[in-house]
Design a protein around this motif. Structure first.
Motif, PDB file in Angstrom:
ATOM      1  N   TYR A  48      23.717 -26.799 -17.971  1.00  0.00           N
ATOM      2  CA  TYR A  48      22.558 -25.939 -17.750  1.00  0.00           C
ATOM      3  C   TYR A  48      23.048 -24.555 -17.369  1.00  0.00           C
ATOM      4  CZ  TYR A  48      22.928 -26.484 -12.604  1.00  0.00           C
ATOM      5  OH  TYR A  48      23.327 -26.474 -11.296  1.00  0.00           O
ATOM      6  N   ILE A  49      22.209 -23.560 -17.586  1.00  0.00           N
ATOM      7  CA  ILE A  49      22.579 -22.165 -17.403  1.00  0.00           C
ATOM      8  C   ILE A  49      21.564 -21.507 -16.479  1.00  0.00           C
ATOM      9  CG2 ILE A  49      22.949 -19.951 -18.564  1.00  0.00           C
ATOM     10  CD1 ILE A  49      23.575 -21.583 -21.115  1.00  0.00           C
ATOM     11  N   THR A  50      22.054 -20.776 -15.498  1.00  0.00           N
ATOM     12  CA  THR A  50      21.130 -20.037 -14.623  1.00  0.00           C
ATOM     13  C   THR A  50      20.910 -18.648 -15.203  1.00  0.00           C
ATOM     14  OG1 THR A  50      22.769 -19.012 -13.153  1.00  0.00           O
ATOM     15  CG2 THR A  50      22.079 -21.271 -12.635  1.00  0.00           C
ATOM     16  N   PRO A  51      19.696 -18.116 -15.106  1.00  0.00           N
ATOM     17  CA  PRO A  51      19.442 -16.761 -15.610  1.00  0.00           C
ATOM     18  C   PRO A  51      20.124 -15.723 -14.738  1.00  0.00           C
ATOM     19  CG  PRO A  51      17.502 -17.624 -14.490  1.00  0.00           C
ATOM     20  CD  PRO A  51      18.481 -18.754 -14.568  1.00  0.00           C
ATOM     21  N   PRO A  52      20.397 -14.540 -15.295  1.00  0.00           N
ATOM     22  CA  PRO A  52      21.080 -13.507 -14.510  1.00  0.00           C
ATOM     23  C   PRO A  52      20.238 -13.017 -13.344  1.00  0.00           C
ATOM     24  CG  PRO A  52      20.340 -12.630 -16.620  1.00  0.00           C
ATOM     25  CD  PRO A  52      20.135 -14.110 -16.670  1.00  0.00           C
ATOM     26  N   ASP A  53      20.851 -12.943 -12.181  1.00  0.00           N
ATOM     27  CA  ASP A  53      20.203 -12.433 -10.980  1.00  0.00           C
ATOM     28  C   ASP A  53      21.305 -11.958 -10.049  1.00  0.00           C
ATOM     29  OD1 ASP A  53      18.777 -12.284  -8.356  1.00  0.00           O
ATOM     30  OD2 ASP A  53      17.141 -13.138  -9.530  1.00  0.00           O
ATOM     31  N   ALA A  54      21.139 -10.782  -9.478  1.00  0.00           N
ATOM     32  CA  ALA A  54      22.175 -10.216  -8.610  1.00  0.00           C
ATOM     33  C   ALA A  54      22.196 -10.856  -7.226  1.00  0.00           C
ATOM     34  CB  ALA A  54      21.975  -8.705  -8.468  1.00  0.00           C
ATOM     35  N   ASP A  55      21.074 -11.436  -6.817  1.00  0.00           N
ATOM     36  CA  ASP A  55      20.917 -11.924  -5.445  1.00  0.00           C
ATOM     37  C   ASP A  55      21.521 -13.322  -5.284  1.00  0.00           C
ATOM     38  OD1 ASP A  55      19.464 -11.487  -2.762  1.00  0.00           O
ATOM     39  OD2 ASP A  55      18.812 -13.489  -3.383  1.00  0.00           O
ATOM     40  N   TYR A  56      22.384 -13.481  -4.299  1.00  0.00           N
ATOM     41  CA  TYR A  56      23.055 -14.766  -4.096  1.00  0.00           C
ATOM     42  C   TYR A  56      22.095 -15.847  -3.633  1.00  0.00           C
ATOM     43  CZ  TYR A  56      27.677 -12.863  -4.993  1.00  0.00           C
ATOM     44  OH  TYR A  56      28.773 -12.297  -5.614  1.00  0.00           O
ATOM     45  N   ALA A  57      21.163 -15.507  -2.779  1.00  0.00           N
ATOM     46  CA  ALA A  57      20.194 -16.503  -2.321  1.00  0.00           C
ATOM     47  C   ALA A  57      19.353 -17.012  -3.488  1.00  0.00           C
ATOM     48  CB  ALA A  57      19.304 -15.910  -1.231  1.00  0.00           C
ATOM     49  N   ARG A  58      18.974 -16.106  -4.376  1.00  0.00           N
ATOM     50  CA  ARG A  58      18.220 -16.519  -5.554  1.00  0.00           C
ATOM     51  C   ARG A  58      19.076 -17.392  -6.466  1.00  0.00           C
ATOM     52  NH1 ARG A  58      14.056 -18.613  -7.827  1.00  0.00           N
ATOM     53  NH2 ARG A  58      13.652 -17.889  -9.957  1.00  0.00           N
ATOM     54  N   GLN A  59      20.336 -17.062  -6.613  1.00  0.00           N
ATOM     55  CA  GLN A  59      21.199 -17.890  -7.444  1.00  0.00           C
ATOM     56  C   GLN A  59      21.388 -19.282  -6.838  1.00  0.00           C
ATOM     57  OE1 GLN A  59      22.329 -17.930 -10.382  1.00  0.00           O
ATOM     58  NE2 GLN A  59      21.945 -15.845 -11.077  1.00  0.00           N
ATOM     59  N   LEU A  60      21.389 -19.382  -5.535  1.00  0.00           N
ATOM     60  CA  LEU A  60      21.463 -20.707  -4.920  1.00  0.00           C
ATOM     61  C   LEU A  60      20.275 -21.555  -5.357  1.00  0.00           C
ATOM     62  CD1 LEU A  60      22.690 -22.758  -2.976  1.00  0.00           C
ATOM     63  CD2 LEU A  60      21.458 -21.618  -1.110  1.00  0.00           C
ATOM     64  N   GLN A  61      19.102 -21.002  -5.335  1.00  0.00           N
ATOM     65  CA  GLN A  61      17.918 -21.742  -5.789  1.00  0.00           C
ATOM     66  C   GLN A  61      18.004 -22.078  -7.272  1.00  0.00           C
ATOM     67  OE1 GLN A  61      14.230 -19.815  -4.505  1.00  0.00           O
ATOM     68  NE2 GLN A  61      15.302 -18.892  -2.789  1.00  0.00           N
ATOM     69  N   GLU A 375      22.706 -31.176  -1.343  1.00  0.00           N
ATOM     70  CA  GLU A 375      21.660 -30.521  -2.128  1.00  0.00           C
ATOM     71  C   GLU A 375      20.296 -30.683  -1.465  1.00  0.00           C
ATOM     72  OE1 GLU A 375      21.889 -31.864  -6.163  1.00  0.00           O
ATOM     73  OE2 GLU A 375      24.021 -31.381  -6.297  1.00  0.00           O
ATOM     74  N   ALA A 376      20.022 -31.875  -0.947  1.00  0.00           N
ATOM     75  CA  ALA A 376      18.744 -32.106  -0.275  1.00  0.00           C
ATOM     76  C   ALA A 376      18.629 -31.236   0.978  1.00  0.00           C
ATOM     77  CB  ALA A 376      18.607 -33.583   0.083  1.00  0.00           C
ATOM     78  N   GLU A 377      19.710 -31.128   1.730  1.00  0.00           N
ATOM     79  CA  GLU A 377      19.689 -30.306   2.945  1.00  0.00           C
ATOM     80  C   GLU A 377      19.487 -28.826   2.616  1.00  0.00           C
ATOM     81  OE1 GLU A 377      23.335 -31.141   4.907  1.00  0.00           O
ATOM     82  OE2 GLU A 377      22.769 -33.187   5.492  1.00  0.00           O
ATOM     83  N   LEU A 378      20.143 -28.352   1.564  1.00  0.00           N
ATOM     84  CA  LEU A 378      19.996 -26.950   1.188  1.00  0.00           C
ATOM     85  C   LEU A 378      18.573 -26.649   0.733  1.00  0.00           C
ATOM     86  CD1 LEU A 378      23.340 -26.373  -0.765  1.00  0.00           C
ATOM     87  CD2 LEU A 378      22.706 -25.386   1.451  1.00  0.00           C
ATOM     88  N   LEU A 379      17.997 -27.540  -0.054  1.00  0.00           N
ATOM     89  CA  LEU A 379      16.623 -27.335  -0.507  1.00  0.00           C
ATOM     90  C   LEU A 379      15.651 -27.350   0.666  1.00  0.00           C
ATOM     91  CD1 LEU A 379      16.758 -29.506  -3.728  1.00  0.00           C
ATOM     92  CD2 LEU A 379      16.252 -27.054  -3.650  1.00  0.00           C
ATOM     93  N   PRO A 388      15.714 -17.094   1.751  1.00  0.00           N
ATOM     94  CA  PRO A 388      17.099 -17.303   1.305  1.00  0.00           C
ATOM     95  C   PRO A 388      17.786 -18.512   1.913  1.00  0.00           C
ATOM     96  CG  PRO A 388      17.006 -15.480   2.866  1.00  0.00           C
ATOM     97  CD  PRO A 388      15.584 -15.866   2.558  1.00  0.00           C
ATOM     98  N   GLY A 389      17.230 -19.083   2.962  1.00  0.00           N
ATOM     99  CA  GLY A 389      17.831 -20.279   3.529  1.00  0.00           C
ATOM    100  C   GLY A 389      19.209 -20.047   4.060  1.00  0.00           C
TER     101      GLY A 389
END
Length: 392
Positions: A48-61, A375-379, A388-389
């Motif tokens: 799977y591929i994540t879309p481009p995003d500069a924000d690290y918190a967003r990339q975590l999600q 993964e469950a804890e991060l979510l 941003p968690g």
């Protein structure tokens, strides 16, 4: 922040199987049932591929959300996601086609066999302009730096010390077995050098198409070799801990940010005593050394060719990057790398457990459970914080 963060995105390859680490292929069915997943030639892993995003918190999600959908689908089949970048308990003598009618898959099987049946994570970083540099000048300088430091990223991410139920002689068996194509890739001097070289390889048949450049780091874009907008770091083994993956990415980004500010100090073409052909050979030798011993490997520094242990080189660079990390708000994102340096990467952890008497299935099962729990804890943390968690 005094400078914008780079756009980033990930291509994540994963094995599927049972909780004891036995690989069970189902990529064609999963890709048909779930949006955003694609097959690999062998059905035992999918991507799977994540879309481009500069924000690290967003990339975590963006890293976590597809995994949760895939986990639910796999659970109904008594399957799960597996760690590691090789067929730790698999049968590497047999290719299991995900699409028997696909001629390109047939070419891959006939040419490479199961050497390509690996799992990894590719890190894409947008590097088109900054600090007065022209877009392609910036991109190819970044490619040179990442090529010369790719071994450090492999040392941090190594997670494939097992194959077919036995311990190999490597921390990244994946990188040692994967067929680098073409066998020799130069340190690209500029965009035109890359265009000309690609044309030569396609004419010679050493590459089947523009995507058939399988090396540690390569240019990427929608119309290669001409239209480029990012560099793709391909050397990393699968990193199952998303916080460690983001920390490795932040390390790479900070090195590139340093380069854009001071190209005369961080572009190997300008700052090394070695010539481009020597630098390319040094980088490839370092990659092989890191594949064998990861953080304990003795590497050769690109500045002068002097020997240095991977762990020491990383510690030096992290200390150098600390002020810039604080300036760009990345100190917390970068922090997990200190734990990797102190406690070892996934391969080192597994090898220590195996030496202590734990079986490979036991080690894999423990990591499978740890992956799901983390993964469950991060979510939950993201949902509780409403933002941003763990990275906020």
């Amino acid at each position: 922040m005094s400078a914008p963060l780079l756009l980033k995105g990930f291509e994540v390859e994963l094995y599927t199987g049972r909780a004891d680490g036995t690989v069970v292929g189902c990529s064609a069915e999963a890709a048909a049932a779930l949006e955003g997943f694609v097959t690999e030639p062998d059905c035992r892993n999918l991507e799977y591929i994540t879309p481009p995003d500069a924000d690290y918190a967003r990339q975590l999600q963006l890293l976590l959300e597809p995994r949760q959908r895939l986990r639910r689908w796999l659970a109904s089949r008594q399957l799960t996601l597996l760690p590691g970048s090789t067929l730790s308990l698999g049968d590497s003598q047999r290719f299991e086609r995900s699409d028997p009618a696909n001629p390109y898959h047939g070419y891959i099987e006939a040419t490479y066999g199961t050497k390509v049946v690996t799992a990894s994570v590719h890190i894409n970083l947008g590097l088109t302009a900054g600090h007065g540099l022209e877009p392609m000048t910036s991109l190819f300088a970044g490619l040179r730096l990442m090529r010369c430091e790719a071994s450090l990223l492999l040392a941090l991410s190594a997670s494939s010390p097992f194959l077919d139920g036995v311990v190999t002689a490597a921390h990244s068996q994946r990188w040692l077995q994967f067929p680098l194509t073409p066998a020799e890739v130069p340190l690209f001097l500029d965009h035109q050098h890359y265009i000309d070289w690609m044309g030569e390889q396609l004419a010679l048949g050493t590459m089947q198409n523009v995507r058939h450049l399988w090396t540690s780091v390569r240019p990427n874009g929608d119309n290669r070799p001409h239209d480029l907008n990012r560099l793709e770091i391909r050397i990393c083994d699968l990193v199952t801990d998303p916080l460690v993956l983001l920390a490795i990415t932040a390390f790479a980004e900070l090195r590139l940010q340093k380069l854009m500010r001071e190209p005369e100090r961080y572009d190997p073409l300008q700052a090394s005593r070695l010539d481009p052909s020597q630098l390319a050979a040094l980088a490839d030798a370092n990659d092989r050394a890191a594949a064998r011993s990861s953080l304990d490997a003795t590497l050769m520094h690109w500045r002068n060719g002097a020997p240095i242990q991977a762990r020491d080189w990383l510690a030096q660079e992290l200390a150098d990057l600390a002020p810039l990390a604080q300036e760009l708000g990345l100190t917390r994102v970068l922090a997990p790398l200190q734990g990797v340096l102190g406690q070892g990467n996934q391969a080192m952890s597994w090898l220590a457990g195996h030496q202590a008497g734990l079986s490979i299935p036991t080690l894999l099962n423990q990591t499978v459970e740890a992956m799901a729990s983390q993964e469950a804890e991060l979510l939950e943390a993201i949902a509780t914080d409403g933002g941003p968690g763990p990275l906020g």
